[in-house]
Write a protein that holds these residues in place. Structure first.
Motif, PDB file in Angstrom:
ATOM      1  N   HIS A 129      25.544  87.080  15.245  1.00  0.00           N
ATOM      2  CA  HIS A 129      24.412  86.544  14.486  1.00  0.00           C
ATOM      3  C   HIS A 129      23.254  86.327  15.443  1.00  0.00           C
ATOM      4  N   THR A 130      22.050  86.680  15.031  1.00  0.00           N
ATOM      5  CA  THR A 130      20.889  86.527  15.917  1.00  0.00           C
ATOM      6  C   THR A 130      20.521  85.074  16.134  1.00  0.00           C
ATOM      7  N   GLU A 131      20.949  84.178  15.229  1.00  0.00           N
ATOM      8  CA  GLU A 131      20.700  82.749  15.410  1.00  0.00           C
ATOM      9  C   GLU A 131      21.740  82.161  16.348  1.00  0.00           C
ATOM     10  N   TYR A 132      21.287  81.331  17.296  1.00  0.00           N
ATOM     11  CA  TYR A 132      22.209  80.742  18.264  1.00  0.00           C
ATOM     12  C   TYR A 132      22.772  79.412  17.774  1.00  0.00           C
ATOM     13  N   GLY A 133      21.971  78.599  17.097  1.00  0.00           N
ATOM     14  CA  GLY A 133      22.420  77.281  16.668  1.00  0.00           C
ATOM     15  C   GLY A 133      22.990  77.296  15.263  1.00  0.00           C
ATOM     16  N   VAL A 134      23.532  76.155  14.851  1.00  0.00           N
ATOM     17  CA  VAL A 134      24.083  76.008  13.508  1.00  0.00           C
ATOM     18  C   VAL A 134      23.024  75.408  12.603  1.00  0.00           C
ATOM     19  N   GLY A 135      22.814  75.997  11.432  1.00  0.00           N
ATOM     20  CA  GLY A 135      21.854  75.462  10.472  1.00  0.00           C
ATOM     21  C   GLY A 135      21.363  76.527   9.529  1.00  0.00           C
ATOM     22  N   SER A 136      21.441  76.257   8.238  1.00  0.00           N
ATOM     23  CA  SER A 136      21.083  77.260   7.239  1.00  0.00           C
ATOM     24  C   SER A 136      19.577  77.485   7.160  1.00  0.00           C
ATOM     25  N   GLU A 137      18.767  76.601   7.775  1.00  0.00           N
ATOM     26  CA  GLU A 137      17.313  76.742   7.726  1.00  0.00           C
ATOM     27  C   GLU A 137      16.765  77.376   9.000  1.00  0.00           C
ATOM     28  N   SER A 138      17.570  78.163   9.680  1.00  0.00           N
ATOM     29  CA  SER A 138      17.129  78.778  10.924  1.00  0.00           C
ATOM     30  C   SER A 138      16.043  79.811  10.668  1.00  0.00           C
ATOM     31  N   ARG A 174      32.335  87.440   6.697  1.00  0.00           N
ATOM     32  CA  ARG A 174      31.108  86.934   7.298  1.00  0.00           C
ATOM     33  C   ARG A 174      31.277  85.480   7.731  1.00  0.00           C
ATOM     34  N   GLY A 175      30.212  84.933   8.328  1.00  0.00           N
ATOM     35  CA  GLY A 175      30.242  83.543   8.755  1.00  0.00           C
ATOM     36  C   GLY A 175      30.652  83.347  10.198  1.00  0.00           C
ATOM     37  N   PHE A 176      30.379  84.338  11.050  1.00  0.00           N
ATOM     38  CA  PHE A 176      30.718  84.254  12.472  1.00  0.00           C
ATOM     39  C   PHE A 176      29.452  84.084  13.298  1.00  0.00           C
ATOM     40  N   ARG A 177      29.577  83.390  14.421  1.00  0.00           N
ATOM     41  CA  ARG A 177      28.442  83.264  15.321  1.00  0.00           C
ATOM     42  C   ARG A 177      28.332  84.473  16.234  1.00  0.00           C
ATOM     43  N   ASN A 178      29.439  84.791  16.933  1.00  0.00           N
ATOM     44  CA  ASN A 178      29.357  85.917  17.855  1.00  0.00           C
ATOM     45  C   ASN A 178      30.757  86.299  18.320  1.00  0.00           C
ATOM     46  N   HIS A 214      34.618  83.736   4.146  1.00  0.00           N
ATOM     47  CA  HIS A 214      33.460  83.230   4.885  1.00  0.00           C
ATOM     48  C   HIS A 214      33.965  82.205   5.893  1.00  0.00           C
ATOM     49  N   PHE A 215      33.495  82.302   7.144  1.00  0.00           N
ATOM     50  CA  PHE A 215      34.020  81.479   8.225  1.00  0.00           C
ATOM     51  C   PHE A 215      33.034  80.402   8.690  1.00  0.00           C
ATOM     52  N   GLY A 216      31.969  80.153   7.910  1.00  0.00           N
ATOM     53  CA  GLY A 216      31.174  78.942   8.082  1.00  0.00           C
ATOM     54  C   GLY A 216      29.814  79.054   8.708  1.00  0.00           C
ATOM     55  N   PHE A 217      29.635  79.928   9.692  1.00  0.00           N
ATOM     56  CA  PHE A 217      28.365  80.005  10.416  1.00  0.00           C
ATOM     57  C   PHE A 217      27.315  80.723   9.547  1.00  0.00           C
ATOM     58  N   PRO A 218      26.027  80.310   9.576  1.00  0.00           N
ATOM     59  CA  PRO A 218      25.439  79.263  10.414  1.00  0.00           C
ATOM     60  C   PRO A 218      25.332  77.899   9.739  1.00  0.00           C
ATOM     61  N   THR A 219      25.881  77.733   8.549  1.00  0.00           N
ATOM     62  CA  THR A 219      25.722  76.465   7.838  1.00  0.00           C
ATOM     63  C   THR A 219      26.631  75.380   8.390  1.00  0.00           C
ATOM     64  N   PHE A 220      27.873  75.717   8.688  1.00  0.00           N
ATOM     65  CA  PHE A 220      28.853  74.719   9.093  1.00  0.00           C
ATOM     66  C   PHE A 220      29.371  74.990  10.507  1.00  0.00           C
ATOM     67  N   GLY A 221      29.701  73.907  11.215  1.00  0.00           N
ATOM     68  CA  GLY A 221      30.437  74.008  12.453  1.00  0.00           C
ATOM     69  C   GLY A 221      31.928  74.063  12.158  1.00  0.00           C
ATOM     70  N   THR A 222      32.733  74.073  13.214  1.00  0.00           N
ATOM     71  CA  THR A 222      34.180  74.178  13.068  1.00  0.00           C
ATOM     72  C   THR A 222      34.760  72.948  12.376  1.00  0.00           C
ATOM     73  N   ASN A 223      35.534  73.187  11.322  1.00  0.00           N
ATOM     74  CA  ASN A 223      36.229  72.129  10.581  1.00  0.00           C
ATOM     75  C   ASN A 223      35.267  71.088  10.001  1.00  0.00           C
ATOM     76  N   GLU A 224      34.071  71.505   9.632  1.00  0.00           N
ATOM     77  CA  GLU A 224      33.086  70.604   9.017  1.00  0.00           C
ATOM     78  C   GLU A 224      33.018  70.752   7.497  1.00  0.00           C
ATOM     79  N   ALA A 225      33.297  71.937   7.005  1.00  0.00           N
ATOM     80  CA  ALA A 225      33.084  72.205   5.576  1.00  0.00           C
ATOM     81  C   ALA A 225      34.194  71.591   4.736  1.00  0.00           C
ATOM     82  N   VAL A 231      35.152  77.687   2.892  1.00  0.00           N
ATOM     83  CA  VAL A 231      35.087  78.178   4.267  1.00  0.00           C
ATOM     84  C   VAL A 231      36.500  78.322   4.831  1.00  0.00           C
ATOM     85  N   THR A 232      36.775  79.450   5.470  1.00  0.00           N
ATOM     86  CA  THR A 232      38.056  79.666   6.141  1.00  0.00           C
ATOM     87  C   THR A 232      37.956  79.173   7.572  1.00  0.00           C
ATOM     88  N   GLU A 233      38.809  78.233   7.936  1.00  0.00           N
ATOM     89  CA  GLU A 233      38.771  77.644   9.271  1.00  0.00           C
ATOM     90  C   GLU A 233      39.664  78.441  10.228  1.00  0.00           C
TER      91      GLU A 233
END
Length: 330
Positions: A129-138, A174-178, A214-225, A231-233
């Motif tokens: 994902h081109t976004e580095y941080g977590v957040g759906s408003e990136s 989907r839902g991966f950071r990198n 969906h594995f959470g990124f960029p909306t959720f961090g690990t085990n947050e959702a 979200v699949t953890e």
């Protein structure tokens, strides 16, 4: 064994003699390799490194931060990482280059089109994902519709079937950071390790990747959702960072990463409990950028000096049988 290096070469290694020959040059930081039906599939940076505005050799993306919003849009309308394929000729030489996709959004070598694997029918590719941080408003999430590229492929495991008359690259999960190196277990499950973002929210994960999840990124961090978000953890959280490859065999999933002490290690996770066991460590090793299997041996490709550690899988015991050092950096 095909090896890709940072300088854009593809080399062919004879694993018996340790000799290498160059079979292709001129690529831009090729990272993923897989062979299917007589063709070699490769991911590389395309024209991204040349257009980013900083040192194209480093391709770190530092120049991207200095661009205005308008310049960023113009950059993504022009730049794109690629998926290529080549026919494998006699003696392993390569020809008949085909560009399968050249619109993968990327602004640095670290978050781009990464690993490749195949199941004999489909080729799978991990895409950062081109976004580095977590957040759906990136910035990237809000502005992706303006770009020329395949914004639907950001932070995914994608796949395509080379035998199709009209090749189509589709999202598998989907839902991966990198995620970097991926592989397929004997039961058909894809495994990949997802890099964290240093915030403590998106931890370093080992994921069992299942279609349409969906594995959470960029909306959720690990085990947050919460369960209502679907979200699949992860199946396991690594005791460190900088994961580079997850390689699945009948014995378990081998994951290369930086242990919290700073040492480069490979841990094996069993399929029943996903409990880790130290499989390999070397005080002198660099990043393990690829793992391959042959005759019950694992070939661990070491970034530092191009060393390949050959390690027996038997019982997970650390038994390096030999080391070969071809004239190549993976």
């Amino acid at each position: 064994m095909y090896l890709a290096d940072y300088a854009g070469f593809i080399r062919l290694l004879n694993v018996e003699s340790g000799e290498t020959i160059t079979v292709l040059e001129g690529l831009s930081i090729p990272q993923g390799l897989t062979v299917l039906d007589g063709r070699l599939y490769v991911t590389d940076m395309g024209n991204v490194c040349h257009l980013i505005g900083d040192d194209p050799w480093r391709c770190s993306g530092e120049g991207f931060g200095a661009l205005t919003d308008k310049q960023k849009v113009e950059f993504f309308q022009t730049a794109g990482a690629r998926i290529l394929s080549f026919r494998i000729d006699r003696q392993g030489s390569l020809s008949d280059q085909r560009v399968l996709e050249d619109r993968i959004l990327s602004h640095s070598r670290d978050h781009s089109a990464n690993g490749l694997t195949n199941d004999g029918e489909y080729v799978y590719v991990s895409i950062g994902h081109t976004e580095y941080g977590v957040g759906s408003e990136s910035y990237f999430v809000k502005n992706a519709y303006k770009f020329r590229g395949r914004d639907d492929l950001m932070g995914t495991i994608a796949r395509f079937r080379p035998a199709d008359e009209e090749l189509r690259i589709e999202v598998y999960a989907r839902g991966f950071r990198n995620v970097y190196g991926i592989s397929i277990a004997p039961d058909g499950t894809i495994y990949g390790a997802d890099n964290d973002d240093g915030s403590g929210r998106q931890k370093e994960e080992l994921n069992a990747i299942v279609k349409d999840r969906h594995f959470g990124f960029p909306t959720f961090g690990t085990n947050e959702a919460g369960p209502e978000h679907g979200v699949t953890e992860p199946v396991a959280i690594l005791a460190g960072a900088g994961s580079t490859v997850a390689y699945a065999t009948e014995y378990g999933v081998y994951v290369a990463y930086i242990y919290h002490t700073g040492q480069i290690v490979v841990d094996r996770f069993d399929y029943d409990t996903f409990t880790s066991k130290r499989f390999f460590q070397s005080p002198d090793s660099g990043f393990i950028t690829a793992i391959l299997e042959r005759d019950d041996l694992l070939y661990l490709v070491d970034l530092r000096g191009g060393t390949i550690h050959i390690v027996e899988q038997r019982d997970g015991v650390i038994t390096p049988s030999s080391e070969r050092k071809p004239s190549v950096s993976e």
